[in-house]
Design an enzyme around this catalytic site. Sequence first.
Site, PDB file in Angstrom:
ATOM      1  N   LYS A 119       0.914   4.107  -2.915  1.00 52.01           N
ATOM      2  CA  LYS A 119       0.550   5.490  -2.619  1.00 52.01           C
ATOM      3  C   LYS A 119       1.701   6.444  -2.884  1.00 52.01           C
ATOM      4  O   LYS A 119       1.471   7.606  -3.263  1.00 52.01           O
ATOM      5  CB  LYS A 119       0.069   5.601  -1.172  1.00 52.01           C
ATOM      6  CG  LYS A 119      -1.274   4.928  -0.907  1.00 52.01           C
ATOM      7  CD  LYS A 119      -2.377   5.490  -1.799  1.00 52.01           C
ATOM      8  CE  LYS A 119      -3.757   5.018  -1.392  1.00 52.01           C
ATOM      9  NZ  LYS A 119      -4.811   5.549  -2.290  1.00 52.01           N
ATOM     10  N   TYR A 136       0.827  -1.202   0.000  1.00 50.79           N
ATOM     11  CA  TYR A 136       0.000   0.000   0.000  1.00 50.79           C
ATOM     12  C   TYR A 136       0.865   1.258   0.000  1.00 50.79           C
ATOM     13  O   TYR A 136       0.610   2.215  -0.746  1.00 50.79           O
ATOM     14  CB  TYR A 136      -0.911  -0.043   1.223  1.00 50.79           C
ATOM     15  CG  TYR A 136      -1.811   1.140   1.419  1.00 50.79           C
ATOM     16  CD1 TYR A 136      -2.937   1.330   0.615  1.00 50.79           C
ATOM     17  CD2 TYR A 136      -1.558   2.061   2.438  1.00 50.79           C
ATOM     18  CE1 TYR A 136      -3.780   2.414   0.819  1.00 50.79           C
ATOM     19  CE2 TYR A 136      -2.399   3.140   2.651  1.00 50.79           C
ATOM     20  CZ  TYR A 136      -3.504   3.318   1.832  1.00 50.79           C
ATOM     21  OH  TYR A 136      -4.339   4.388   2.043  1.00 50.79           O
TER      22      TYR A 136
END
Length: 303
Positions: free
Chosen positions: A175, A171
């Site tokens: 991002k 993640y």
Amino acid sequence: MNGLCSGRVAVVTGAGRGLGRAHALALAAEGAAVVVNDLGVGLDGTGAATGPARQVVDEILASGGQAVAHGGDIATTEGASSLVRTALETYGRLDALVNNAGFLRDRMLVNLDEDDWDAVLRVHLKGHFLPLRHAAAHWRAEAKAGRTPTARVVNTSSGAGLLGSVGQGNYSAAKAGIVGLTLVAAAEFGRYGVQVNAIAPAARTRMTEAAFADTMAVPADGGFDAMAPANVSPLVVWLASAACAGVTGRVFEAEGGRITVMEGWRPGPTVDKGARWTPAEAGEAATKLLADAGTPLPAYGAQ
């Protein structure tokens, strides 16, 4: 319906729940016609249902706004292209793209398997790139035809992408990639009338409630709910509107009543020998530079 986005058409991905839902409702409240995209998947990206997107559309229609549901997978070429087509065929134009879709498959890196890495990078990073690419192709064609748009893209990064987050290597990488994508798109698309910015929001959603249960509870006394997703949406609405003229290539952190302009990598202490260093010399120079540099913020969850 009059408002900051009156007459504009906005697409919001992952808009069936959480932040995306709040953004869609806020855009509609400010006069935008909204394409509500959501696959209706679970927190880990499995399963699919059309219900969440349809429910948000129904809410918008009930309040007198305009909205249409889109259930395609925006991490595929067909899904992303049909997303743009839905806006154009339904409303005749596209003014703003809010990339928000995502899910989690958290593991410590030593336990993170390839499928979980690929799935999270696919939905977050590829799921930003493909809608952006197809929307930008339309806007470029409009500009070349002499109809330069006042177009806006709002991407969704995270504090995990800016600082890292323990147990979220996939993640965090996705991002962080979204920030890089935002900077490149802002530089490339400005000539076509497109501004591209990113937010790093903090709010109570399915993706955060387990990790931050102690700090994200709804206030029992009915006071200001600092972690409500709707707190982030006013900034998104402004960034999707014509009112933010000249703002591009920026990253904003938004949480509760706080908005912060994030300042990324920039040169710090430096030294130039004017010739090749030996390894020992390079180490000595780096040690001195580190002594003059600021202390980096820790990754989320670091001890």
